[in-house]
Design an enzyme around this catalytic site. Sequence first.
Site, PDB file in Angstrom:
ATOM      1  N   HIS A 108       7.569  -9.156   7.258  1.00 21.10           N
ATOM      2  CA  HIS A 108       5.784  -8.098   6.447  1.00 21.10           C
ATOM      3  C   HIS A 108       5.912  -7.898   5.570  1.00 21.10           C
ATOM      4  O   HIS A 108       5.002  -6.938   4.585  1.00 21.10           O
ATOM      5  CB  HIS A 108       5.676  -6.512   7.094  1.00 21.10           C
ATOM      6  CG  HIS A 108       6.453  -6.212   8.660  1.00 21.10           C
ATOM      7  ND1 HIS A 108       5.891  -7.005  10.197  1.00 21.10           N
ATOM      8  CD2 HIS A 108       7.771  -5.770   9.240  1.00 21.10           C
ATOM      9  CE1 HIS A 108       6.717  -6.394  11.280  1.00 21.10           C
ATOM     10  NE2 HIS A 108       7.535  -5.939  10.520  1.00 21.10           N
TER      11      HIS A 108
ATOM     12  N   ARG B 123      -4.974  -0.320  -6.356  1.00 22.27           N
ATOM     13  CA  ARG B 123      -4.545  -1.493  -6.810  1.00 22.27           C
ATOM     14  C   ARG B 123      -4.390  -2.876  -7.146  1.00 22.27           C
ATOM     15  O   ARG B 123      -5.119  -3.484  -6.617  1.00 22.27           O
ATOM     16  CB  ARG B 123      -3.081  -1.104  -7.960  1.00 22.27           C
ATOM     17  CG  ARG B 123      -2.423  -0.823  -6.297  1.00 22.27           C
ATOM     18  CD  ARG B 123      -0.868  -0.876  -6.126  1.00 22.27           C
ATOM     19  NE  ARG B 123      -0.010  -1.022  -4.528  1.00 22.27           N
ATOM     20  CZ  ARG B 123       0.108  -2.537  -3.703  1.00 22.27           C
ATOM     21  NH1 ARG B 123       0.007  -3.985  -4.348  1.00 22.27           N
ATOM     22  NH2 ARG B 123       0.406  -1.994  -2.548  1.00 22.27           N
TER      23      ARG B 123
END
Length: 707
Positions: free
Chosen positions: A266, A324
């Site tokens: 992942h 971010r």
Amino acid sequence: MRALRRPNQLARLLNASTASGARRSSTAVPVAKPLTSVLIANRGEIALRVGRTASEYGIRTTTLYTDPDARSQHALSSPFAINLGDPAAYLDGDRIIEVAKREGCEGIHPGYGFHIAEREPNIRAEMHRGGPYLYWSAMGSYRSYGKQKSKDIMIAAGVPCIPGYHGSEQDPQYLKGEAAKIGFPVLLKAVKGGGGKGMRIASTPEVFLDQLESAKSEARNSFGDDVMLVEKYITTPRHIEVQVFADKHGNCVALGERDCSIQRRHQKVLEESPAPHLNEDVRQDLWEKARAAALAVNYEGAGTVEFIFDNDSGEFFFMEMNTRLQVEHPVTEMVTGEDLVHWQLIVAEGGKLPLTQAEIEQRISERGAAIEARIYAENPDMNFIPDSGLLLHLKTPKVTPTVRVDAGFVAGDEVSSHYDPMIAKLIVQGPTREAALQKLHSALEEYEIAGPITNIEFLKKVCVSPDFIAGNVETGYIEKHREELFERETIKLEVLGQAAIGLLLQETEKVEHDAFARASGSVVGFGTGYQQREFHLVEIPADGKGESTATTVRVRQTSPGKFNVEVNDTEYLNVDSVLDSASKTITSFYPHTRLATTFIRDEERVILFQQGKQYRLQLVVPKWAEKALGIKDVTNSVLAPMPCKVLRVEVQEGDTVVKDQPLVVIESMKMETVIRSPHDGVIAKVVHGKGDLCKAGTALVEFEEQS
């Protein structure tokens, strides 16, 4: 990238016309105040990358490091460097804010990957109390909402969301019930997760609880929080994300999309822009929905809106928003020509975005395609298990305006087992996807790393995989193409010959010649004259399984710079060879080819780079000599593949186990790894128990001898 000057550039930006995609204007327009000092609250390549941009614009940078990072490149990059001590201190947001205030830093850049990069805006509020110029340079308000409320906000804003449960009730049986309502398979994901950690797929109700416990355990170790969400798992998905940017003046833009579908555990491995085979109307819709998501939460700064795209239906769904800068932001920088860290500084100072949406789209249409490959210390053949250790040799591709390397290490540095094993990022740009992909493969062939095992050879195989070249990507690509991507190749005889010549030349260099030896031509061996040497070499199996038969290679120096080499039944006569110790290169002239080989010896290992490929060999002692030398037989032992901590032992002495049964669960680099039985057998001894710290190669479990 465009050169943006200060402070005139900032004044120009403040007076610029409003970019398209503006939200409702606020009554009080922020006054720009240039930053003069920034604390970089991160490590490795992102700390260096942020520092370069900050320094370019005259901003003083203060760096942080921990005891394992004391000699790291980011720690050495600034004269203002603070030791936090404990390896986990990068996660301590309160302490980092305290350091920022103490050191007089006006801003903090959190980078990516650590918990502090995902902290809620209460940190931002705390920083404002510390002084009038204290900015949080990458945060928005999105994280304050929580997963379920965020999902509700997205739906209200017209952003499609994937079905799932994001509530506070965390009883395992309750979560299992919610999973049943959603329909299996489901994805379990830590609310405060990132980088693929704290994520598991539960394909059936029977495995749900085990997968849930595994995900929660990893989340606790990585983020100090094990609250989970449950979402519908799409079986043929693509991971497509949109880079957004918003300022304090109501402007919000999308800087294109990135396809990040090539993943393992992942976590992304290859990222590219634009996403292949995406209809233009879908692309524009993705951008519009991403901007709507940012505007819905009054976002400020750099953010990434992540979508899951269903290859079967052509639909896309909102997954989350990362508040971010992302690891893969250089891909967007390549296709826009902009420095996104500088954009962050502009927004933090109160300035307006440098480009309008129309200008961004014009840039993207002119600059072709870009692809990023993450260079990791990991073993793809062992389920991408992380590796660590000293970088004995490191050679990067030649950097050009269209080939970029963002690295956190140089040769001689240590890849620590305490942190993520990413060594560098390789980013290329080309006029088309095909051109960029060809450039990436060529650059990967130039990349040389010896020491820890890396994923470079694996990345080369992906680059030439027909379906990847065709752009037929999905998040399950690696598993679906496993046979192709992990096919073993037969080692060339010339590689073994070069290894033997290198070993002989290296030993020759170590011999201290006296005047008689130099005059008589005696180089190595006993007495005068050249001696024949015999080396027993075996290719190190990448997956740690199976046994390879050692090849005996005989090499004899016949005169200065000339060798006779015999490999199996093939003999090469009068091979011209020379070793350049400075570059570690052996250049040899065989009958039909010239080979330039990088040669590195690490104790009994030999690492070679030849014609764009790495070979890893082991010097072995013949079987007849092992007993005489007292070498311990580890055939019946299961060894730790890397430095690690034992989390759980799943077997006891005397247990009968079958192949692939879990034996021990270890942790390294904040990642849990299950060590499974290599074969059927009986456990003779559990060597290390829960909590033990083990070096790589340490025996964890021993089997009874099999007849």
